[in-house]
Scaffold this motif. Structure first.
Motif, PDB file in Angstrom:
ATOM      1  N   GLN A  38       0.869  -1.170   0.000  1.00 21.64           N
ATOM      2  CA  GLN A  38       0.000   0.000   0.000  1.00 21.64           C
ATOM      3  C   GLN A  38       0.907   1.222   0.000  1.00 21.64           C
ATOM      4  O   GLN A  38       1.520   1.544   1.015  1.00 21.64           O
ATOM      5  CB  GLN A  38      -0.915  -0.004   1.224  1.00 21.64           C
ATOM      6  N   PHE A  88       3.706   0.435   2.819  1.00 17.76           N
ATOM      7  CA  PHE A  88       3.124  -0.377   3.893  1.00 17.76           C
ATOM      8  C   PHE A  88       2.846  -1.750   3.296  1.00 17.76           C
ATOM      9  O   PHE A  88       2.083  -1.888   2.346  1.00 17.76           O
ATOM     10  CB  PHE A  88       1.838   0.308   4.371  1.00 17.76           C
ATOM     11  N   GLY A 106       0.592  -5.488   9.207  1.00 21.88           N
ATOM     12  CA  GLY A 106       1.416  -4.730   8.272  1.00 21.88           C
ATOM     13  C   GLY A 106       2.784  -4.372   8.783  1.00 21.88           C
ATOM     14  O   GLY A 106       3.053  -4.379   9.990  1.00 21.88           O
ATOM     15  N   ARG A 108       5.538  -1.193   8.124  1.00 27.61           N
ATOM     16  CA  ARG A 108       5.810   0.114   7.509  1.00 27.61           C
ATOM     17  C   ARG A 108       7.287   0.154   7.155  1.00 27.61           C
ATOM     18  O   ARG A 108       8.135   0.139   8.040  1.00 27.61           O
ATOM     19  CB  ARG A 108       5.484   1.232   8.497  1.00 27.61           C
TER      20      ARG A 108
END
Lengths: 112, 112
Positions: A38, A88, A106, A108
């Motif tokens: 993402q 992400f 997730g 980062r």
């Protein structure tokens, strides 16, 4: 019940360094596994999916690779990170094709 | 090209209001559609999945509808609460495949 774990939660890496993100699923066997990215201001993009050990399908050409060494383990890797790899990264699983996908929390990834 | 669009990109409402989030898709031959919630910096939580043969699904205060012929789905949230504040994503699957095509989401803020 089934659970999915991703680590690390955050990672800061210099350009050109290697990468290894790990995802494991508990409470199920032979799941379908997925890696998504993402990027800021963009929707989720499917990077890789796997229907079994050693079986990896790549959705987009890129600087990353994926491996599935065990039934419930999915690893995202890179030999040399690029600035454009920032984002992400989400791991997901489903029981079968077409079934709901369930996501991890997730990672980062920031590239400096 | 198969695309998924969500409008509006952001929405702010006072607590207690009923609201509707929209999702549209360019190719109406979908297999199913899934609505997700994403809290800041977190993974996705699956809310509802609608099969192509269904017209709606309900879970608590959430109701998702599907109109394949017009290429649209809506997520209705009744009596909104501050805890509903999050980004809501819809994702479409074509065929019994592993690939979900995501919209870019609607950022919802429910003001107390």
């Amino acid at each position: 019940s089934q659970t999915i774990h991703q680590w690390p939660a955050t990672l800061v890496q210099p350009v050109g360094s290697p990468l290894s993100l790990e995802c494991t699923v508990e409470g199920t066997s032979n799941p379908n596994l997925y890696w998504y990215r993402q990027a800021a201001g963009r929707g989720l993009q499917l990077l890789f999916y796997s229907i079994g050990i050693g079986q990896i399908s790549s959705e987009v050409p890129q600087n990353l690779s994926a491996s599935r060494p065990q039934d419930r383990q999915f690893i995202l890797s890179s030999k040399k990170l690029l600035l454009s790899d920032s984002g992400f990264y989400l791991c997901a699983w489903s029981q079968q094709e077409g079934q709901p996908q369930h996501f991890g929390d997730g990672t980062r990834l920031s590239i400096l | 090209k198969q695309e998924v669009t969500q409008i509006p990109a952001a929405l702010s409402v006072p607590e207690g209001e009923n609201l509707v989030l929209n999702c549209s898709f360019t190719d109406s031959a979908i297999y199913n559609l899934q609505w997700f919630r994403q809290d800041p910096g977190k993974g996705l939580t699956s809310l509802l999945l609608i099969q192509s043969s269904q017209r709606e699904q309900t879970s608590g205060r959430l109701n998702a509808s599907l109109d394949k012929s017009s290429g649209r789905s809506t997520l209705y949230i009744a009596a909104s609460q501050p805890g509903d504040s999050a980004t809501y994503l819809c994702a479409v699957r074509y065929g019994a495949t592993n690939k979900l095509i995501f919209g870019t989401g609607t950022l919802l803020a429910v003001q107390p």
